[in-house]
Write a protein that holds these residues in place. Structure first.
Motif, PDB file in Angstrom:
ATOM      1  N   TYR A   1       0.695  -1.199  -0.076  1.00 29.31           N
ATOM      2  CA  TYR A   1      -0.027   0.026   0.147  1.00 29.31           C
ATOM      3  C   TYR A   1       0.768   1.339  -0.021  1.00 29.31           C
ATOM      4  CZ  TYR A   1      -3.762  -3.292   1.199  1.00 29.31           C
ATOM      5  OH  TYR A   1      -4.541  -4.287   1.012  1.00 29.31           O
ATOM      6  N   VAL A   2       2.045   1.220   0.707  1.00 30.99           N
ATOM      7  CA  VAL A   2       2.968   2.267   0.739  1.00 30.99           C
ATOM      8  C   VAL A   2       3.683   2.425  -0.667  1.00 30.99           C
ATOM      9  CG1 VAL A   2       5.082   3.257   1.788  1.00 30.99           C
ATOM     10  CG2 VAL A   2       3.526   1.985   3.194  1.00 30.99           C
ATOM     11  N   ARG A   3       3.795   1.419  -1.469  1.00 37.87           N
ATOM     12  CA  ARG A   3       4.370   1.798  -2.588  1.00 37.87           C
ATOM     13  C   ARG A   3       3.329   2.113  -3.575  1.00 37.87           C
ATOM     14  NH1 ARG A   3       5.528  -3.666  -6.666  1.00 37.87           N
ATOM     15  NH2 ARG A   3       5.882  -2.251  -8.516  1.00 37.87           N
ATOM     16  N   PRO A  13       4.445   8.036  -8.196  1.00 36.99           N
ATOM     17  CA  PRO A  13       3.633   8.607  -8.718  1.00 36.99           C
ATOM     18  C   PRO A  13       2.629   8.212 -10.106  1.00 36.99           C
ATOM     19  CG  PRO A  13       5.685   9.790  -8.343  1.00 36.99           C
ATOM     20  CD  PRO A  13       5.837   8.416  -7.703  1.00 36.99           C
ATOM     21  N   PHE A  14       3.592   7.069 -10.602  1.00 38.79           N
ATOM     22  CA  PHE A  14       2.878   6.358 -11.502  1.00 38.79           C
ATOM     23  C   PHE A  14       1.650   5.699 -11.147  1.00 38.79           C
ATOM     24  CE2 PHE A  14       2.310   2.137 -13.670  1.00 38.79           C
ATOM     25  CZ  PHE A  14       2.054   2.586 -14.989  1.00 38.79           C
ATOM     26  N   VAL A  57      -2.467   6.676 -12.399  1.00 37.85           N
ATOM     27  CA  VAL A  57      -3.269   5.437 -12.792  1.00 37.85           C
ATOM     28  C   VAL A  57      -4.442   5.813 -12.049  1.00 37.85           C
ATOM     29  CG1 VAL A  57      -3.695   3.070 -13.128  1.00 37.85           C
ATOM     30  CG2 VAL A  57      -1.465   3.971 -13.596  1.00 37.85           C
ATOM     31  N   LEU A  58      -4.624   5.762 -10.769  1.00 39.12           N
ATOM     32  CA  LEU A  58      -5.776   6.115  -9.944  1.00 39.12           C
ATOM     33  C   LEU A  58      -6.637   7.088 -10.400  1.00 39.12           C
ATOM     34  CD1 LEU A  58      -7.867   4.949  -7.923  1.00 39.12           C
ATOM     35  CD2 LEU A  58      -6.299   6.308  -6.155  1.00 39.12           C
ATOM     36  N   ARG A  59      -5.809   8.525 -10.666  1.00 38.37           N
ATOM     37  CA  ARG A  59      -6.494   9.614 -11.044  1.00 38.37           C
ATOM     38  C   ARG A  59      -7.114   9.476 -12.479  1.00 38.37           C
ATOM     39  NH1 ARG A  59      -2.198  12.476 -10.891  1.00 38.37           N
ATOM     40  NH2 ARG A  59      -2.463  13.256  -8.612  1.00 38.37           N
TER      41      ARG A  59
END
Length: 288
Positions: free
Chosen positions: A61-63, A68-69, A73-75
């Motif tokens: 989860y920290v990774r 930023p990649f 992707v989530l954005r």
């Protein structure tokens, strides 16, 4: 008399519990248990040689949060889902309202036209959009002849949104149509008879009654958009990343099951969180 009534209610509750117990056990085994196993996988470590190492660490989860990649992707996934949901509501609600007020036989014909695309798989429909949007395709040739410039839609967010909207639009239309059909048209007619303009009668009478059902259609569209797989892969190309294709890539190609499990939970948590937030934004008096 009161004791007899309470006894009857207790017996009905016991009968309902016994009746629902098998289905509840099936749900627990087929849904809760796999999710619990997936949660356990998400806190393991990945090793290139041993693949999954037993551990209890939040590094997956920290990774995701610190890279930023993956945040991008989530954005991108949220952007596609929100825009697709807005377009589906914008296009689907007028059509659903018109279908609800249609008379036979045209209503049956139009409903068949809405339902018919659901009989075709999403992959087949996406391939059809690839033929239309590709360089040298029908839309590209028409744009070159009419506008003097070619459209470069393939492998872009626009192509993905078009594909997602075409897949989700029938669900929104069918859900909203049933909502509008359940509203008595005499209520709107009464508002107009009391001097309200048609637009005002719709927003003050019909819209509050339809809003809970419309919110369900929006949530359904949003969930389907967040979890889209075939459309981003085929219309977006390898450079356009969304959460579902990325999850599959980590699971099947990289064999990184712990990180794929973490991606699955992040995707599920984001979808549920935004769904709950959207539900709370609806005024309570509309949900009552």
């Amino acid at each position: 008399m009161a004791r007899t009534g309470n006894t009857a209610v207790s017996r009905q509750g016991l009968a309902a519990t016994v009746f629902l117990a098998p289905a509840t056990l099936v749900v627990l085994m087929l849904l809760i248990a796999p999710l619990a196993m997936l949660a356990r996988y998400s806190v393991n470590r990945f090793s290139p040689t041993e693949l999954m190492v037993e551990a209890f660490t939040p590094e997956n989860y920290v990774r995701f949060v610190t890279d930023p990649f993956y945040v991008e992707v989530l954005r991108t996934t949220l952007f596609v889902a929100l825009v697709s949901t807005a377009l589906c509501l914008l296009l689907g609600l007028p059509l659903a309202r018109r279908l609800a007020r249609m008379a036979a036989p045209w209503k049956g014909i139009c409903m068949l036209a809405v339902v018919l695309p659901l009989f075709i798989g999403s992959t087949v429909r996406t391939v059809g959009w690839m033929i239309l949007l590709a360089r040298g395709g029908l839309l590209d040739i028409a744009s070159a002849q009419l506008l003097g410039s070619r459209l470069d839609l393939m492998f872009s967010a626009t192509a993905v949104i078009i594909g997602v909207v075409s897949f989700n639009l029938p669900y929104v239309v069918l859900t909203a149509q049933s909502v509008f059909e359940g509203i008595d048209p005499q209520l709107e007619q009464a508002a107009q008879g009391m001097g309200a303009a048609p637009v005002r009668a719709f927003w003050r009478v019909v819209w509050p009654l339809a809003l809970p059902g419309i919110s369900i259609a929006a949530v359904l569209c949003f969930v389907l958009s967040m979890n889209a797989y075939a459309t981003p892969v085929l219309l977006g190309g390898p450079r356009f990343q969304m959460m579902a294709p990325l999850l599959y890539w980590e699971f099947a190609t990289n064999n990184n099951w712990p990180f794929a499990a973490a991606l699955a939970f992040i995707l599920m948590a984001t979808t549920l969180l935004l769904t709950v937030v959207a539900n709370t934004l609806i005024p309570r008096r509309y949900r009552a």
